[in-house]
Design a protein around this motif. Sequence first.
Motif, PDB file in Angstrom:
ATOM      1  N   PRO A 173       0.820  -1.214   0.000  1.00 33.79           N
ATOM      2  CA  PRO A 173       0.000   0.000   0.000  1.00 33.79           C
ATOM      3  C   PRO A 173       0.850   1.258   0.000  1.00 33.79           C
ATOM      4  CG  PRO A 173      -0.118  -1.137   2.121  1.00 33.79           C
ATOM      5  CD  PRO A 173       0.592  -2.045   1.187  1.00 33.79           C
ATOM      6  N   ASN A 192       0.965   4.028   1.392  1.00 29.03           N
ATOM      7  CA  ASN A 192       0.759   4.986   2.474  1.00 29.03           C
ATOM      8  C   ASN A 192       2.063   5.095   3.252  1.00 29.03           C
ATOM      9  OD1 ASN A 192       0.899   2.669   3.968  1.00 29.03           O
ATOM     10  ND2 ASN A 192      -1.300   2.535   4.340  1.00 29.03           N
ATOM     11  N   ASN A 193       2.012   5.598   4.471  1.00 30.51           N
ATOM     12  CA  ASN A 193       3.250   5.836   5.222  1.00 30.51           C
ATOM     13  C   ASN A 193       4.133   4.606   5.351  1.00 30.51           C
ATOM     14  OD1 ASN A 193       2.447   8.378   5.568  1.00 30.51           O
ATOM     15  ND2 ASN A 193       1.702   8.124   7.658  1.00 30.51           N
ATOM     16  N   THR A 194       3.514   3.433   5.513  1.00 36.78           N
ATOM     17  CA  THR A 194       4.318   2.240   5.761  1.00 36.78           C
ATOM     18  C   THR A 194       5.135   1.865   4.537  1.00 36.78           C
ATOM     19  OG1 THR A 194       2.409   0.910   5.192  1.00 36.78           O
ATOM     20  CG2 THR A 194       2.830   1.237   7.530  1.00 36.78           C
TER      21      THR A 194
HETATM   22  C1  LIG Z   1      -1.182   1.274   5.203  1.00 31.87           C
HETATM   23  O1  LIG Z   1      -2.050   0.357   4.574  1.00 31.87           O
HETATM   24  C2  LIG Z   1      -2.080  -0.934   5.175  1.00 31.87           C
HETATM   25  C3  LIG Z   1      -2.937  -1.860   4.329  1.00 31.87           C
HETATM   26  O2  LIG Z   1      -4.058  -1.187   3.832  1.00 31.87           O
HETATM   27  C4  LIG Z   1      -2.584  -0.798   6.603  1.00 31.87           C
HETATM   28  O3  LIG Z   1      -2.536  -2.059   7.221  1.00 31.87           O
HETATM   29  C5  LIG Z   1      -1.694   0.167   7.357  1.00 31.87           C
HETATM   30  O4  LIG Z   1      -2.199   0.362   8.667  1.00 31.87           O
HETATM   31  C6  LIG Z   1      -1.599   1.495   6.638  1.00 31.87           C
HETATM   32  N1  LIG Z   1      -0.656   2.345   7.332  1.00 31.87           N
HETATM   33  C7  LIG Z   1      -0.836   3.649   7.531  1.00 31.87           C
HETATM   34  C8  LIG Z   1       0.260   4.347   8.280  1.00 31.87           C
HETATM   35  O5  LIG Z   1      -1.812   4.244   7.169  1.00 31.87           O
END
Ligand SMILES: *[C@@H]1O[C@H](CO)[C@@H](O)[C@H](O)[C@H]1NC(C)=O
Length: 606
Positions: free
Chosen positions: A402, A404-406
């Motif tokens: 994904p 996003n931040n991760t």
């Molecule tokens: C990023 O996306 C993953 C899968 O959708 C989710 O598990 C995770 O919590 C998200 N992290 C952030 C920082 O939003």
Amino acid sequence: MRFCDFFLLFLLPLLASCAERKVYIVYFGEHSGQKALHEIEDYHHSYLLSVKASEEEARDSLLYSYKHSINGFAAVLSPHEVTKLSEMDEVVSVFPSQRKKHTLHTTRSWEFVGLEKELGREQLKKQKKTRNLLEKARYGDQIIVGMVDNGVWPESKSFSDEGMGPIPKSWKGICQTGVAFNSSHCNRKLIGARYYLKGYESDNGPLNTTTDYRSPRDKDGHGTHTASTVAGRRVHNVSALGYAPGTASGGAPLARLAIYKVCWPIPGQTKVKGNTCYEEDMLAAIDDAIADGVHVLSISIGTSQPFTYAKDGIAIGALHATKNNIVVACSAGNSGPAPSTLSNPAPWIITVGASSIDRAFVTPLVLGNGMKLMGQSVTPYKLKKKMYPLVFAADAVVPGVPKNNTAANCNFGSLDPKKVKGKIVLCLRGGMTLRIEKGIEVKRAGGVGFILGNTPENGFDLPADPHLLPATAVSSEDVTKIRNYIKSTKKPMATIIPGRTVLHAKPAPFMASFISRGPNTIDPNILKPDITGPGLNILAAWSEGSSPTRSELDPRVVKYNIFSGTSMSCPHVAAAVALLKAIHPNWSSAAIRSALMTTGIVKQHS
Ligand SMILES: *[C@@H]1O[C@H](CO)[C@@H](O)[C@H](O)[C@H]1NC(C)=O
Ligand SMILES: *[C@@H]1O[C@H](CO)[C@@H](O)[C@H](O)[C@H]1NC(C)=O
Ligand SMILES: *[C@@H]1O[C@H](CO)[C@@H](O)[C@H](O)[C@H]1NC(C)=O
Ligand SMILES: *[C@@H]1O[C@H](CO)[C@@H](O)[C@H](O)[C@H]1NC(C)=O
Ligand SMILES: *[C@@H]1O[C@H](CO)[C@@H](O)[C@H](O)[C@H]1NC(C)=O
């Protein structure tokens, strides 16, 4: 739990009650009167017998009977048995064993705090004063410091007993032998060694002997680092992979060390993730340490869960130690910056925070637009003198990760070799992956260099890690600059200039952002931590049974290593305590804590 597996196999009807059985500590306070050791065990046994069905069951369930100073025992109990025991006369508390994780939580730190003379012309006056202090304390000779940690690497030169006098007559401890540890590994410096793992094995089954030694020997590094910080001998010409060269020394280089190994690898986890330490094992260690005759205890262990003192193994152990005039220093924890994350809040403990010293490992990052950013690292690997393509990790992940931040965390398997090969990769701190592992992921995917970027909550702490490829760590402000640069150009480029050790770095000291914060959830009136000590990028001895990163993927072996945490600052304070104790043997633990907390020198701050 092993105990339960047994029942599950043979006695299915017991399944429900068995699933709830775990190790509890039954605490009675102090021992009253003079009882022989076997009488105490009988006494504890009688309590167990009153709740258990048979003599045999009572005997099998007992892990430890604490007989010296602490009055109590650790046993496998069901919730029903716990209720019954809690209601009995004389029982102070019954509490479940908690696993305590290490709060992972030198060549320079003693000069920085003014204990050792600084090489150079200035500060002649200070030199004289500090040397006098060390000499007056006879460098801690006659003082015995107990290390409750994960063992020791006895071959380290830091633990040589060359030229040391006989072991203090007051010493009553032992040198417990085991795997790769025999009686010759103790000497006039390492005067005692023991290990405790009944609690650990009761929960996890037998120790996996490929991951640790069933003995006081350290297969990790943490215990060797903390012990040598307190009382390592002066060893010349050491460095960590070439960085921080100089003379390594503990704060009380002639103090004696007694090793109590209570922490073991977390089953099924890589060593990088740290260790686990069980309360019943720690209580047994502290009870023995009191009887053995230590003067100071250094405990770099803690959890950040709220508890009451009467149900906190370290608080109880430290209370008994303090009543026996032993001074106990504990780490405050590395769970900050969130509030109330503090470990070891008991008022009788010296709770130690962590701050920087004036040494930096400057490893500049140069961007294609000419901008130069001051990162830090202690990696020995170097890039060629040329520019390399630069990429932000979130823009180089494999399909399915994904965005996003991760995505920028460089988790295992997240980077796409096609997008990373031959490049320098910017990864952000945080997520489930440790700093070292992020570098390993970049390397796996074919990256040539690695930038470890702080998030805003990491503040100014720049961790100088011994990464496995050319690398540097930068502040969150610099992350913003790098990302803006990447967005500004089609072909972002960068290079990492090899690092060097710089002294007199400023500002120093500053508080590390990771230290656990108050308020003290149990006693908001008692401010904690009590004191800070050097805990950022500290050099000390290391286990040769481990690697500098503690990763199994790292083949390197080092004798000295740089590490950060309140785990590193706590032994600095324990060393100062040892020196004070040597000069003022009759001062109480409270007097020593007060003296340390109210004495200071002014440091140039910027
Ligand atoms: C990023 O996306 C993953 C899968 O959708 C989710 O598990 C995770 O919590 C998200 N992290 C952030 C920082 O939003
Ligand atoms: C202890 O082990 C070392 C090797 O590590 C060996 O040289 C020494 O002789 C042993 N000492 C005893 C008393 O067994
Ligand atoms: C012991 O640890 C090693 C190394 O982590 C692992 O490969 C092995 O499977 C473990 N053995 C058991 C019985 O868990
Ligand atoms: C210090 O150690 C290095 C490398 O081990 C060696 O080359 C050097 O000669 C040593 N210096 C002294 C003064 O012992
Ligand atoms: C410490 O106390 C003992 C007994 O009270 C006394 O004999 C000794 O002189 C004292 N030591 C110092 C250094 O004050």
